[in-house]
Design a protein around this motif. Structure first.
Motif, PDB file in Angstrom:
ATOM      1  N   MET A 193       0.840  -1.190   0.000  1.00  0.00           N
ATOM      2  CA  MET A 193       0.000   0.000   0.000  1.00  0.00           C
ATOM      3  C   MET A 193       0.881   1.248   0.000  1.00  0.00           C
ATOM      4  SD  MET A 193      -2.882   1.167   2.800  1.00  0.00           S
ATOM      5  CE  MET A 193      -3.366  -0.528   3.002  1.00  0.00           C
ATOM      6  N   SER A 194       0.539   2.210  -0.836  1.00  0.00           N
ATOM      7  CA  SER A 194       1.346   3.426  -0.932  1.00  0.00           C
ATOM      8  C   SER A 194       1.063   4.344   0.254  1.00  0.00           C
ATOM      9  CB  SER A 194       1.030   4.166  -2.225  1.00  0.00           C
ATOM     10  OG  SER A 194      -0.279   4.720  -2.182  1.00  0.00           O
ATOM     11  N   VAL A 195       1.962   5.314   0.455  1.00  0.00           N
ATOM     12  CA  VAL A 195       1.758   6.301   1.516  1.00  0.00           C
ATOM     13  C   VAL A 195       0.475   7.086   1.270  1.00  0.00           C
ATOM     14  CG1 VAL A 195       2.697   8.379   2.591  1.00  0.00           C
ATOM     15  CG2 VAL A 195       4.214   6.477   2.047  1.00  0.00           C
ATOM     16  N   THR A 196       0.207   7.412   0.014  1.00  0.00           N
ATOM     17  CA  THR A 196      -1.017   8.149  -0.316  1.00  0.00           C
ATOM     18  C   THR A 196      -2.249   7.357   0.084  1.00  0.00           C
ATOM     19  OG1 THR A 196       0.046   9.316  -2.149  1.00  0.00           O
ATOM     20  CG2 THR A 196      -2.357   9.168  -2.195  1.00  0.00           C
ATOM     21  N   GLY A 246       8.766   0.283   4.821  1.00  0.00           N
ATOM     22  CA  GLY A 246       9.394   0.423   3.516  1.00  0.00           C
ATOM     23  C   GLY A 246      10.686   1.193   3.526  1.00  0.00           C
ATOM     24  N   PRO A 247      11.263   1.390   2.340  1.00  0.00           N
ATOM     25  CA  PRO A 247      12.573   2.041   2.217  1.00  0.00           C
ATOM     26  C   PRO A 247      12.505   3.527   2.518  1.00  0.00           C
ATOM     27  CG  PRO A 247      11.621   1.676   0.056  1.00  0.00           C
ATOM     28  CD  PRO A 247      10.714   0.991   1.031  1.00  0.00           C
ATOM     29  N   ARG A 248      13.679   4.163   2.489  1.00  0.00           N
ATOM     30  CA  ARG A 248      13.786   5.569   2.854  1.00  0.00           C
ATOM     31  C   ARG A 248      12.894   6.470   2.001  1.00  0.00           C
ATOM     32  NH1 ARG A 248      19.800   7.587   3.696  1.00  0.00           N
ATOM     33  NH2 ARG A 248      19.545   5.965   5.287  1.00  0.00           N
ATOM     34  N   GLU A 249      12.617   6.048   0.783  1.00  0.00           N
ATOM     35  CA  GLU A 249      11.830   6.888  -0.125  1.00  0.00           C
ATOM     36  C   GLU A 249      10.420   7.169   0.401  1.00  0.00           C
ATOM     37  OE1 GLU A 249      15.260   5.417  -2.011  1.00  0.00           O
ATOM     38  OE2 GLU A 249      13.639   4.257  -1.088  1.00  0.00           O
ATOM     39  N   VAL A 250       9.878   6.268   1.215  1.00  0.00           N
ATOM     40  CA  VAL A 250       8.516   6.499   1.695  1.00  0.00           C
ATOM     41  C   VAL A 250       8.457   7.697   2.641  1.00  0.00           C
ATOM     42  CG1 VAL A 250       7.887   4.074   1.414  1.00  0.00           C
ATOM     43  CG2 VAL A 250       8.677   4.881   3.650  1.00  0.00           C
ATOM     44  N   THR A 251       9.567   8.004   3.287  1.00  0.00           N
ATOM     45  CA  THR A 251       9.598   9.200   4.130  1.00  0.00           C
ATOM     46  C   THR A 251       9.418  10.443   3.271  1.00  0.00           C
ATOM     47  OG1 THR A 251      11.111   8.088   5.661  1.00  0.00           O
ATOM     48  CG2 THR A 251      10.945  10.473   5.832  1.00  0.00           C
ATOM     49  N   THR A 252      10.035  10.448   2.099  1.00  0.00           N
ATOM     50  CA  THR A 252       9.863  11.556   1.168  1.00  0.00           C
ATOM     51  C   THR A 252       8.409  11.665   0.726  1.00  0.00           C
ATOM     52  OG1 THR A 252      12.140  11.260   0.401  1.00  0.00           O
ATOM     53  CG2 THR A 252      10.663  12.530  -1.023  1.00  0.00           C
ATOM     54  N   GLU A 253       7.774  10.520   0.474  1.00  0.00           N
ATOM     55  CA  GLU A 253       6.365  10.531   0.098  1.00  0.00           C
ATOM     56  C   GLU A 253       5.507  11.110   1.210  1.00  0.00           C
ATOM     57  OE1 GLU A 253       4.780   6.883  -1.620  1.00  0.00           O
ATOM     58  OE2 GLU A 253       6.836   6.191  -1.951  1.00  0.00           O
ATOM     59  N   ALA A 299       2.926  14.677   1.265  1.00  0.00           N
ATOM     60  CA  ALA A 299       1.492  14.385   1.288  1.00  0.00           C
ATOM     61  C   ALA A 299       0.669  15.565   1.797  1.00  0.00           C
ATOM     62  CB  ALA A 299       1.230  13.147   2.144  1.00  0.00           C
ATOM     63  N   ARG A 300       0.966  16.741   1.314  1.00  0.00           N
ATOM     64  CA  ARG A 300       0.224  17.944   1.707  1.00  0.00           C
ATOM     65  C   ARG A 300      -1.228  17.817   1.235  1.00  0.00           C
ATOM     66  NH1 ARG A 300       2.140  23.003   3.213  1.00  0.00           N
ATOM     67  NH2 ARG A 300       0.617  24.696   3.044  1.00  0.00           N
ATOM     68  N   GLY A 301      -2.156  18.155   2.105  1.00  0.00           N
ATOM     69  CA  GLY A 301      -3.563  18.008   1.780  1.00  0.00           C
ATOM     70  C   GLY A 301      -4.151  16.723   2.316  1.00  0.00           C
ATOM     71  N   LEU A 302      -3.305  15.730   2.548  1.00  0.00           N
ATOM     72  CA  LEU A 302      -3.743  14.479   3.157  1.00  0.00           C
ATOM     73  C   LEU A 302      -3.249  14.368   4.596  1.00  0.00           C
ATOM     74  CD1 LEU A 302      -3.138  11.981   0.209  1.00  0.00           C
ATOM     75  CD2 LEU A 302      -5.344  12.809   1.064  1.00  0.00           C
ATOM     76  N   ASN A 305      12.690  19.793   3.881  1.00  0.00           N
ATOM     77  CA  ASN A 305      12.147  19.125   2.698  1.00  0.00           C
ATOM     78  C   ASN A 305      10.651  18.880   2.724  1.00  0.00           C
ATOM     79  OD1 ASN A 305      14.723  18.522   1.200  1.00  0.00           O
ATOM     80  ND2 ASN A 305      15.181  17.449   3.108  1.00  0.00           N
ATOM     81  N   SER A 306      10.007  19.053   3.851  1.00  0.00           N
ATOM     82  CA  SER A 306       8.592  18.725   3.932  1.00  0.00           C
ATOM     83  C   SER A 306       7.712  19.784   3.277  1.00  0.00           C
ATOM     84  CB  SER A 306       8.170  18.561   5.393  1.00  0.00           C
ATOM     85  OG  SER A 306       6.798  18.258   5.475  1.00  0.00           O
ATOM     86  N   GLN A 307       6.730  19.303   2.523  1.00  0.00           N
ATOM     87  CA  GLN A 307       5.677  20.184   2.002  1.00  0.00           C
ATOM     88  C   GLN A 307       4.501  20.257   2.970  1.00  0.00           C
ATOM     89  OE1 GLN A 307       4.695  19.245  -2.150  1.00  0.00           O
ATOM     90  NE2 GLN A 307       6.668  18.191  -2.328  1.00  0.00           N
ATOM     91  N   VAL A 308       4.488  19.362   3.936  1.00  0.00           N
ATOM     92  CA  VAL A 308       3.476  19.357   4.986  1.00  0.00           C
ATOM     93  C   VAL A 308       3.970  20.253   6.121  1.00  0.00           C
ATOM     94  CG1 VAL A 308       2.291  17.886   6.668  1.00  0.00           C
ATOM     95  CG2 VAL A 308       2.787  17.011   4.368  1.00  0.00           C
ATOM     96  N   PRO A 309       3.091  21.022   6.748  1.00  0.00           N
ATOM     97  CA  PRO A 309       3.527  21.845   7.888  1.00  0.00           C
ATOM     98  C   PRO A 309       4.204  20.990   8.963  1.00  0.00           C
ATOM     99  CG  PRO A 309       1.317  22.473   7.208  1.00  0.00           C
ATOM    100  CD  PRO A 309       1.669  21.251   6.421  1.00  0.00           C
ATOM    101  N   VAL A 310       5.274  21.530   9.547  1.00  0.00           N
ATOM    102  CA  VAL A 310       6.097  20.783  10.498  1.00  0.00           C
ATOM    103  C   VAL A 310       6.113  21.502  11.844  1.00  0.00           C
ATOM    104  CG1 VAL A 310       8.439  19.956  11.023  1.00  0.00           C
ATOM    105  CG2 VAL A 310       7.573  19.846   8.673  1.00  0.00           C
ATOM    106  N   ILE A 311       5.964  20.731  12.908  1.00  0.00           N
ATOM    107  CA  ILE A 311       6.245  21.245  14.246  1.00  0.00           C
ATOM    108  C   ILE A 311       7.634  20.745  14.609  1.00  0.00           C
ATOM    109  CG2 ILE A 311       5.605  21.247  16.677  1.00  0.00           C
ATOM    110  CD1 ILE A 311       2.718  20.845  15.828  1.00  0.00           C
ATOM    111  N   GLU A 312       8.575  21.665  14.708  1.00  0.00           N
ATOM    112  CA  GLU A 312       9.982  21.303  14.918  1.00  0.00           C
ATOM    113  C   GLU A 312      10.219  21.013  16.396  1.00  0.00           C
ATOM    114  OE1 GLU A 312      14.428  23.174  14.032  1.00  0.00           O
ATOM    115  OE2 GLU A 312      12.619  24.172  13.302  1.00  0.00           O
ATOM    116  N   THR A 313      10.799  19.859  16.664  1.00  0.00           N
ATOM    117  CA  THR A 313      11.026  19.471  18.055  1.00  0.00           C
ATOM    118  C   THR A 313      12.493  19.260  18.343  1.00  0.00           C
ATOM    119  OG1 THR A 313      10.847  17.090  17.638  1.00  0.00           O
ATOM    120  CG2 THR A 313       8.813  18.262  18.112  1.00  0.00           C
ATOM    121  N   GLY A 314      12.902  19.557  19.485  1.00  0.00           N
ATOM    122  CA  GLY A 314      13.818  18.926  20.359  1.00  0.00           C
ATOM    123  C   GLY A 314      15.312  18.993  20.262  1.00  0.00           C
ATOM    124  N   VAL A 315      16.010  19.626  19.295  1.00  0.00           N
ATOM    125  CA  VAL A 315      17.470  19.652  19.407  1.00  0.00           C
ATOM    126  C   VAL A 315      17.835  20.579  20.565  1.00  0.00           C
ATOM    127  CG1 VAL A 315      19.629  20.258  18.279  1.00  0.00           C
ATOM    128  CG2 VAL A 315      17.794  19.192  16.970  1.00  0.00           C
TER     129      VAL A 315
END
Length: 411
Positions: A1-4, A179-186, A190-193, A212-222
């Motif tokens: 099953m795809s990330v979408t 899955g592989p590292r590429e699914v993280t990119t997917e 996934a903006r809108g989903l 790299n994210s097109q989805v809004p990010v809440i930056e945590t923790g460094v």
């Protein structure tokens, strides 16, 4: 099953959760806890596979410890889900409300985000914590753990999904993205989903998601966290805070990484600090002024910018509070900054001028934690300034919407 496809299914589940009352969500959390407890043997067997793979790959002992599950740790995960069930539900809370002169009522109400993607490293206990926090706050969770914990995460999620089904809620409220590292990119595309992404892990992971994210990010923790010992500090108190903040759990983001000491306190305090740190197994990277009081490794620019997450600390002697503030402005990651002082004026300046999610006066930075703040649950510690800042409890896992009620008024 795809990330979408997974994200589409998560959105359907999120619509169900958004209208699920607290009693049903709490029952689901108890059922998830029951299912995880029943799955202990399967989870431990899966975890043994992950640990063996990590050992074969030469993974450090510290990282293997974070990866390893035991019956006690699983019991802690189970209890964490049960504790969540007992916490107040933020969904539906009225943040503020008023009635306009024309009789129109306006209320700002907490609502779930919808679909929350969480990208995290190593620790499989995060899988249960994140899934439970999302369910309690009415969100569907898409969990992308690291490959090092793949088998453990799969076993934990299988149990959580079974608990949801047992409670009559959609299993797709909690999904693992394999899955592989590429699914993280997917997932990041996934903006809108996916409504929001929360990365939990090291600086490299967080930076990759933020950039790299097109989805809004809440930056945590460094956390390059500083402890400043002022000229008026009680040295016994400062030493106790230093040792707790550095050595109680050095691998976490609220551990102190740099010690700054006012020049007037240096001759008395620095020798004590160096001796105590050495006795606790801490390697000290110090400037020339600190080296005058004991054995240290010569500190470089990199040392002062470093989030060690280990038994290492950088030390510098500074001329005054202004110099300490300048050092913190230059190197801080905006997580947690501490001053030890008996001067009310110094404390006030420090709290007013330091730009961080948490500023502490005469207390260990190890208190910067959702549980220690009394939140009862925490998804991470946000170091950004939009939406949430500091430890993120259940209310921070919601957004708001305005509900406007009239009786036929028109503008």
């Amino acid at each position: 099953m795809s990330v979408t496809e997974q994200a589409v299914r998560a959105r359907e589940a999120a619509r169900v959760l958004a209208k699920t009352p607290r009693a049903a969500k709490d029952a689901a959390l108890q059922a998830m806890a029951d299912a995880l407890a029943k799955a202990e043997t399967a989870v431990l067997e899966a975890n043994a596979v992950d640990v063996a793979r990590a050992e074969a790959n030469g993974t450090s002992a510290a990282l293997i410890d974070r990866l390893r599950l035991t019956p006690d740790r699983i019991a802690g995960m189970v209890q964490g889900l049960r504790d969540l069930a007992g916490l107040p539900d933020p969904v539906g809370d009225v943040v503020r409300g008023w009635t306009n002169a024309n009789g129109v009522e306006v209320r700002q109400v907490r609502v779930p985000f919808g679909v929350v993607g969480i990208i995290y490293e190593a620790r499989p206990n995060v899988t249960a914590d994140a899934g439970g926090i999302c369910v309690k706050s009415g969100n569907a969770a898409l969990l992308r753990g690291s490959s090092s914990a793949a088998d453990s995460n799969a076993a934990v999620v299988e149990a959580l999904r079974q608990g949801l089904v047992d409670a009559g809620l959609p299993a797709d409220a909690v999904q693992l993205i394999p899955g592989p590292r590429e699914v993280t990119t997917e997932l990041m595309a996934a903006r809108g989903l996916v409504d929001v992404l929360i990365p939990r892990g090291g600086a490299g992971l967080i930076d990759t998601v933020v950039r790299n994210s097109q989805v809004p990010v809440i930056e945590t923790g460094v956390g390059n966290c500083h402890l400043y010992v002022d000229a008026t500090a009680d040295h016994e108190m400062a030493l106790a805070i230093l040792l707790n903040a550095k050595t109680q759990r050095p691998s976490v983001c609220n551990a102190v990484e740099t010690l700054l000491v006012h020049a007037e306190a240096a001759a008395s305090f620095v020798p004590q600090a160096l001796q105590a740190l050495a006795g606790a197994g801490v390697t000290v990277h110090g400037d020339g002024r600190a080296a005058a009081y004991g054995q240290v490794l010569a500190a470089t620019e990199t040392d002062y910018a470093e989030e060690y997450l280990s038994l290492d600390i950088a030390v510098a002697v500074v001329d005054d509070l202004d110099a300490a503030l300048a050092h913190i402005r230059r190197y801080s990651t905006g997580h947690s900054e501490t001053i030890v002082t008996e001067s009310q004026r110094s404390a006030q300046r420090f709290t007013a001028e330091v730009d961080a999610a948490a500023v502490l006066v005469n207390a260990s930075s190890r208190f910067v934690d959702g549980g220690e703040f009394g939140f009862g649950a925490e998804i991470g510690i946000s170091t950004q300034k939009l939406h949430a800042r500091g430890p993120m409890g259940l209310p921070e896992m919601t957004s708001t919407k305005y509900v406007v009620v009239g009786s036929g008024q028109v503008r």
